[in-house]
Design a protein around this motif. Structure first.
Motif, PDB file in Angstrom:
ATOM      1  N   THR A  89      -6.400  11.963 -54.566  1.00  0.00           N
ATOM      2  CA  THR A  89      -5.167  12.246 -55.304  1.00  0.00           C
ATOM      3  C   THR A  89      -5.410  12.317 -56.803  1.00  0.00           C
ATOM      4  O   THR A  89      -6.474  11.938 -57.290  1.00  0.00           O
ATOM      5  CB  THR A  89      -4.146  11.119 -55.044  1.00  0.00           C
ATOM      6  OG1 THR A  89      -4.721   9.897 -55.504  1.00  0.00           O
ATOM      7  CG2 THR A  89      -3.809  11.003 -53.577  1.00  0.00           C
ATOM      8  N   SER A  91      -3.990  10.457 -58.989  1.00  0.00           N
ATOM      9  CA  SER A  91      -4.105   9.096 -59.537  1.00  0.00           C
ATOM     10  C   SER A  91      -5.529   8.579 -59.380  1.00  0.00           C
ATOM     11  O   SER A  91      -6.038   7.873 -60.243  1.00  0.00           O
ATOM     12  CB  SER A  91      -3.116   8.152 -58.855  1.00  0.00           C
ATOM     13  OG  SER A  91      -3.269   8.192 -57.458  1.00  0.00           O
ATOM     14  N   MET A  92      -6.187   8.961 -58.278  1.00  0.00           N
ATOM     15  CA  MET A  92      -7.576   8.533 -58.095  1.00  0.00           C
ATOM     16  C   MET A  92      -8.458   9.233 -59.122  1.00  0.00           C
ATOM     17  O   MET A  92      -9.365   8.630 -59.689  1.00  0.00           O
ATOM     18  CB  MET A  92      -8.074   8.855 -56.689  1.00  0.00           C
ATOM     19  CG  MET A  92      -9.367   8.121 -56.349  1.00  0.00           C
ATOM     20  SD  MET A  92     -10.138   8.681 -54.840  1.00  0.00           S
ATOM     21  CE  MET A  92      -8.969   8.146 -53.619  1.00  0.00           C
ATOM     22  N   VAL A  95      -8.495   7.365 -62.265  1.00  0.00           N
ATOM     23  CA  VAL A  95      -9.323   6.157 -62.265  1.00  0.00           C
ATOM     24  C   VAL A  95     -10.763   6.492 -62.624  1.00  0.00           C
ATOM     25  O   VAL A  95     -11.431   5.742 -63.327  1.00  0.00           O
ATOM     26  CB  VAL A  95      -9.290   5.457 -60.874  1.00  0.00           C
ATOM     27  CG1 VAL A  95     -10.318   4.340 -60.807  1.00  0.00           C
ATOM     28  CG2 VAL A  95      -7.906   4.899 -60.602  1.00  0.00           C
ATOM     29  N   LYS A 117      -9.709  -1.195 -59.626  1.00  0.00           N
ATOM     30  CA  LYS A 117      -8.815  -0.026 -59.733  1.00  0.00           C
ATOM     31  C   LYS A 117      -8.989   0.889 -58.532  1.00  0.00           C
ATOM     32  O   LYS A 117      -8.013   1.380 -57.955  1.00  0.00           O
ATOM     33  CB  LYS A 117      -9.105   0.748 -61.026  1.00  0.00           C
ATOM     34  CG  LYS A 117      -8.573   0.066 -62.266  1.00  0.00           C
ATOM     35  CD  LYS A 117      -8.859   0.914 -63.502  1.00  0.00           C
ATOM     36  CE  LYS A 117      -8.487   0.177 -64.770  1.00  0.00           C
ATOM     37  NZ  LYS A 117      -8.933   0.884 -65.977  1.00  0.00           N
ATOM     38  N   HIS A 120      -7.460  -0.593 -55.505  1.00  0.00           N
ATOM     39  CA  HIS A 120      -6.000  -0.499 -55.555  1.00  0.00           C
ATOM     40  C   HIS A 120      -5.547   0.887 -55.082  1.00  0.00           C
ATOM     41  O   HIS A 120      -4.574   1.017 -54.350  1.00  0.00           O
ATOM     42  CB  HIS A 120      -5.504  -0.761 -56.983  1.00  0.00           C
ATOM     43  CG  HIS A 120      -4.013  -0.658 -57.109  1.00  0.00           C
ATOM     44  ND1 HIS A 120      -3.165  -1.556 -56.503  1.00  0.00           N
ATOM     45  CD2 HIS A 120      -3.238   0.258 -57.743  1.00  0.00           C
ATOM     46  CE1 HIS A 120      -1.907  -1.190 -56.773  1.00  0.00           C
ATOM     47  NE2 HIS A 120      -1.931  -0.105 -57.517  1.00  0.00           N
ATOM     48  N   GLN A 121      -6.290   1.913 -55.490  1.00  0.00           N
ATOM     49  CA  GLN A 121      -5.982   3.285 -55.054  1.00  0.00           C
ATOM     50  C   GLN A 121      -6.063   3.387 -53.533  1.00  0.00           C
ATOM     51  O   GLN A 121      -5.219   4.004 -52.898  1.00  0.00           O
ATOM     52  CB  GLN A 121      -6.975   4.286 -55.676  1.00  0.00           C
ATOM     53  CG  GLN A 121      -6.855   4.471 -57.163  1.00  0.00           C
ATOM     54  CD  GLN A 121      -5.504   5.022 -57.571  1.00  0.00           C
ATOM     55  OE1 GLN A 121      -4.924   5.864 -56.885  1.00  0.00           O
ATOM     56  NE2 GLN A 121      -4.980   4.527 -58.668  1.00  0.00           N
ATOM     57  N   THR A 124      -3.136   1.849 -51.801  1.00  0.00           N
ATOM     58  CA  THR A 124      -1.988   2.740 -51.889  1.00  0.00           C
ATOM     59  C   THR A 124      -2.121   3.865 -50.879  1.00  0.00           C
ATOM     60  O   THR A 124      -1.171   4.250 -50.197  1.00  0.00           O
ATOM     61  CB  THR A 124      -1.881   3.341 -53.313  1.00  0.00           C
ATOM     62  OG1 THR A 124      -2.077   2.282 -54.254  1.00  0.00           O
ATOM     63  CG2 THR A 124      -0.546   3.984 -53.552  1.00  0.00           C
TER      64      THR A 124
END
Length: 199
Positions: A89, A91-92, A95, A117, A120-121, A124
């Protein structure tokens, strides 16, 4: 996708580097142990203790690098799964922006934060629900446990065929008063000198 594959390669490379650093620390530990023996044989306990502290620090560092290597490896496997499943994604991707510099730094705390981090991805994304244990807990301390140092000194003395007899008086741990320490030091030096005369 190309970026994800590139980052995957960097993660795997970092895991290997961390592993290599671990082996380097192992070598250093062995070298320090050899120096302990020499210092004990010369009756220089102060120098022997310094080398014992160094040896234990190198040993702990080797373990830290090895743990982090395993952790980075695990994250790489999860990235691979995400790539395969087409679940990389935006968001990844965010990171991984600072990833290269962090991995090259070989700074365990920074790499640990980066792995947090990543993990956490994955939580999710639900790629892998199992929580990675925090391998950095209690491993970044710089202090050297004195009982470990004493045990290592004794072990090296045994191998060198010498008797250290370093038992501390009851109720005293690690920090012996300097007067006691120097008195013990003198006694040890004399004992070692006698031992050498007998040989």
């Amino acid at each position: 996708l190309t970026h994800a594959v590139e980052h995957l390669f960097n993660l795997k490379f970092a895991a290997k580097e961390l592993n290599r650093n671990s082996k380097k620390c192992d070598k250093e530990e062995k070298a320090e142990k050899a120096k302990i023996k020499k210092a004990i044989q010369k009756g220089n306990m102060e120098v022997a203790r310094i080398h014992a502290e160094n040896a234990i620090r190198q040993k702990n560092q080797a373990i830290n690098f090895l743990r982090m290597s395993a952790r980075v490896d695990a994250v790489a496997a999860r990235v691979q799964t995400a790539v395969t499943m087409g679940k990389v994604t935006k968001s990844m991707a965010g990171v991984v922006k600072s990833m290269d510099a962090t991995l090259k730094s070989m700074n365990l705390e920074k790499i640990s934060a980066l792995m947090d981090k990543f993990e956490h991805q994955f939580e999710t994304l639900d790629v892998q629900t199992q929580q990675m244990e925090d391998t950095m807990s209690n491993t970044t301390t710089l202090t050297t446990p004195q009982n470990q140092v004493d045990m290592l000194l004794q072990e090296m003395a045994d191998e060198a065929g010498l008797d250290l007899n370093m038992e501390l008086p009851q109720g005293q741990t690690g920090s012996v008063g300097t007067s006691v320490a120097s008195a013990e030091q003198d006694e040890l030096s004399q004992r070692l000198a006698r031992l050498r005369d007998q040989v």
